[in-house]
Design a protein around this motif. Structure first.
Motif, PDB file in Angstrom:
ATOM      1  N   LEU A  14       0.806  -1.074   0.053  1.00  0.00           N
ATOM      2  CA  LEU A  14       0.093   0.086  -0.133  1.00  0.00           C
ATOM      3  C   LEU A  14       0.919   1.289  -0.023  1.00  0.00           C
ATOM      4  O   LEU A  14       1.914   1.248   0.939  1.00  0.00           O
ATOM      5  CB  LEU A  14      -0.965   0.037   1.236  1.00  0.00           C
ATOM      6  CG  LEU A  14      -1.906  -1.131   1.365  1.00  0.00           C
ATOM      7  CD1 LEU A  14      -2.709  -0.701   2.646  1.00  0.00           C
ATOM      8  CD2 LEU A  14      -2.881  -1.163   0.199  1.00  0.00           C
ATOM      9  N   SER A  15       0.517   2.206  -0.613  1.00  0.00           N
ATOM     10  CA  SER A  15       1.155   3.437  -0.902  1.00  0.00           C
ATOM     11  C   SER A  15       0.757   4.152   0.323  1.00  0.00           C
ATOM     12  O   SER A  15      -0.369   4.093   0.999  1.00  0.00           O
ATOM     13  CB  SER A  15       0.914   4.280  -2.045  1.00  0.00           C
ATOM     14  OG  SER A  15      -0.294   4.683  -2.046  1.00  0.00           O
ATOM     15  N   GLU A  16       1.457   5.346   0.760  1.00  0.00           N
ATOM     16  CA  GLU A  16       1.195   6.182   1.841  1.00  0.00           C
ATOM     17  C   GLU A  16      -0.280   6.784   1.627  1.00  0.00           C
ATOM     18  O   GLU A  16      -1.010   6.993   2.568  1.00  0.00           O
ATOM     19  CB  GLU A  16       2.134   7.401   1.950  1.00  0.00           C
ATOM     20  CG  GLU A  16       2.018   7.968   3.504  1.00  0.00           C
ATOM     21  CD  GLU A  16       1.662   7.116   4.831  1.00  0.00           C
ATOM     22  OE1 GLU A  16       0.840   7.655   5.458  1.00  0.00           O
ATOM     23  OE2 GLU A  16       2.470   6.350   4.640  1.00  0.00           O
ATOM     24  N   ALA A  17      -0.566   7.121   0.369  1.00  0.00           N
ATOM     25  CA  ALA A  17      -1.891   7.628  -0.089  1.00  0.00           C
ATOM     26  C   ALA A  17      -3.202   6.597   0.320  1.00  0.00           C
ATOM     27  O   ALA A  17      -4.262   7.094   0.779  1.00  0.00           O
ATOM     28  CB  ALA A  17      -2.015   7.979  -1.442  1.00  0.00           C
ATOM     29  N   ARG A  93     -14.087  -6.178   4.163  1.00  0.00           N
ATOM     30  CA  ARG A  93     -14.210  -6.941   2.890  1.00  0.00           C
ATOM     31  C   ARG A  93     -13.854  -5.833   1.553  1.00  0.00           C
ATOM     32  O   ARG A  93     -13.195  -6.068   0.698  1.00  0.00           O
ATOM     33  CB  ARG A  93     -15.115  -7.830   2.557  1.00  0.00           C
ATOM     34  CG  ARG A  93     -14.790  -9.041   3.436  1.00  0.00           C
ATOM     35  CD  ARG A  93     -15.610 -10.182   3.070  1.00  0.00           C
ATOM     36  NE  ARG A  93     -15.193 -10.820   1.874  1.00  0.00           N
ATOM     37  CZ  ARG A  93     -15.076 -12.103   1.635  1.00  0.00           C
ATOM     38  NH1 ARG A  93     -15.467 -12.934   2.444  1.00  0.00           N
ATOM     39  NH2 ARG A  93     -14.650 -12.492   0.180  1.00  0.00           N
ATOM     40  N   ALA A  94     -14.741  -4.795   1.661  1.00  0.00           N
ATOM     41  CA  ALA A  94     -15.045  -4.033   0.649  1.00  0.00           C
ATOM     42  C   ALA A  94     -13.562  -2.976   0.729  1.00  0.00           C
ATOM     43  O   ALA A  94     -13.043  -2.724  -0.631  1.00  0.00           O
ATOM     44  CB  ALA A  94     -16.095  -2.821   0.952  1.00  0.00           C
ATOM     45  N   ALA A  95     -13.042  -2.582   1.577  1.00  0.00           N
ATOM     46  CA  ALA A  95     -11.547  -2.131   1.711  1.00  0.00           C
ATOM     47  C   ALA A  95     -10.466  -2.985   0.907  1.00  0.00           C
ATOM     48  O   ALA A  95      -9.734  -2.440   0.367  1.00  0.00           O
ATOM     49  CB  ALA A  95     -11.438  -1.638   3.123  1.00  0.00           C
ATOM     50  N   LEU A  99      -8.703  -1.725  -2.355  1.00  0.00           N
ATOM     51  CA  LEU A  99      -7.067  -1.536  -2.461  1.00  0.00           C
ATOM     52  C   LEU A  99      -6.419  -2.546  -3.103  1.00  0.00           C
ATOM     53  O   LEU A  99      -5.278  -2.666  -3.376  1.00  0.00           O
ATOM     54  CB  LEU A  99      -6.699  -1.303  -0.954  1.00  0.00           C
ATOM     55  CG  LEU A  99      -7.363  -0.098  -0.143  1.00  0.00           C
ATOM     56  CD1 LEU A  99      -6.619  -0.516   1.229  1.00  0.00           C
ATOM     57  CD2 LEU A  99      -6.544   1.052  -0.775  1.00  0.00           C
ATOM     58  N   GLY A 100      -6.992  -3.693  -3.443  1.00  0.00           N
ATOM     59  CA  GLY A 100      -6.489  -4.828  -4.369  1.00  0.00           C
ATOM     60  C   GLY A 100      -5.478  -5.530  -3.389  1.00  0.00           C
ATOM     61  O   GLY A 100      -4.555  -5.966  -4.003  1.00  0.00           O
ATOM     62  N   LEU A 101      -6.008  -5.609  -2.125  1.00  0.00           N
ATOM     63  CA  LEU A 101      -5.112  -6.549  -1.316  1.00  0.00           C
ATOM     64  C   LEU A 101      -5.704  -8.020  -1.435  1.00  0.00           C
ATOM     65  O   LEU A 101      -6.841  -8.022  -1.856  1.00  0.00           O
ATOM     66  CB  LEU A 101      -5.356  -6.076   0.226  1.00  0.00           C
ATOM     67  CG  LEU A 101      -4.769  -4.832   0.533  1.00  0.00           C
ATOM     68  CD1 LEU A 101      -5.227  -4.228   1.717  1.00  0.00           C
ATOM     69  CD2 LEU A 101      -3.236  -4.579   0.513  1.00  0.00           C
TER      70      LEU A 101
END
Length: 191
Positions: A14-17, A93-95, A99-101
């Motif tokens: 994950l980026s800082e953004a 789950r939506a987050a 974020l593509g995790l």
């Protein structure tokens, strides 16, 4: 003391953004937690209550190897309402999806895709937990606890965990009664 009521473990960079987006998305403004499990990796948290006023803490923790932990903690022995936990599960789950995790597990699992069957290093190997020795009860209803489940856990979660157990070397030593009960359960004749 804080007790996890719901925990979602995922991995990915994950980026800082993106971390900022997570903080804003979940309203995490109080800084890192200083108490409870994995507090040393806590990035941000917030205190909240469910619709019945039960005090909770929502937390974001950074783990090793690009791991991320979203946790809803109970502050007291009072459990949050099932509806509130279901809403948090959906938001976690939506987050993760947004974020593509990669979702590794959610505890307690509600669906088969939330069950973790990840193995650790060879020294910590737990998949073959019984090393050819059966050290569990001789009744399937008493085994669920040893698999980290309740008797009333969702059936699909029980099936995944049971099939996993049946794949261990210890299963070959399981009493015939348990083997029969397990097969009946998987065939739909049990429960």
């Amino acid at each position: 003391m804080l007790w996890p009521a719901l925990r979602a473990h995922s991995v990915g960079k994950l980026s800082e953004a993106q971390v900022t987006w997570l903080r804003e998305r979940f309203g995490l403004t109080e800084g890192p937690r200083t108490e409870g499990p994995a507090a040393d990796g806590s990035l941000a948290h917030r205190r909240l209550t469910d619709e019945e006023g039960i005090p909770l803490v929502l937390d974001l923790t950074a783990m090793e190897r690009d791991g991320w932990l979203f946790t809803l903690f109970q502050v007291t022995a009072d459990k949050p309402t099932a509806d509130f936990v279901a809403k948090q599960r959906a938001e976690f789950r939506a987050a993760v999806d947004h974020l593509g995790l990669k979702l590794l597990e959610i505890e307690p699992a509600a669906t088969a895709d939330e069950v973790s069957l990840i193995t650790l290093s060879a020294e910590d190997e737990q998949l073959d937990a019984f090393d050819g020795v059966w050290d569990l009860p001789d009744d399937l209803n008493r085994i669920w606890f040893h698999l980290g489940l309740l008797r009333d856990s969702p059936r699909e979660v029980q099936e995944v965990k049971l099939r996993h157990l049946m794949g261990t070397s210890g299963w070959r030593q399981a009493p015939e009664r348990v083997r029969r009960q397990a097969q009946e359960f998987l065939d739909g004749d049990g429960r």
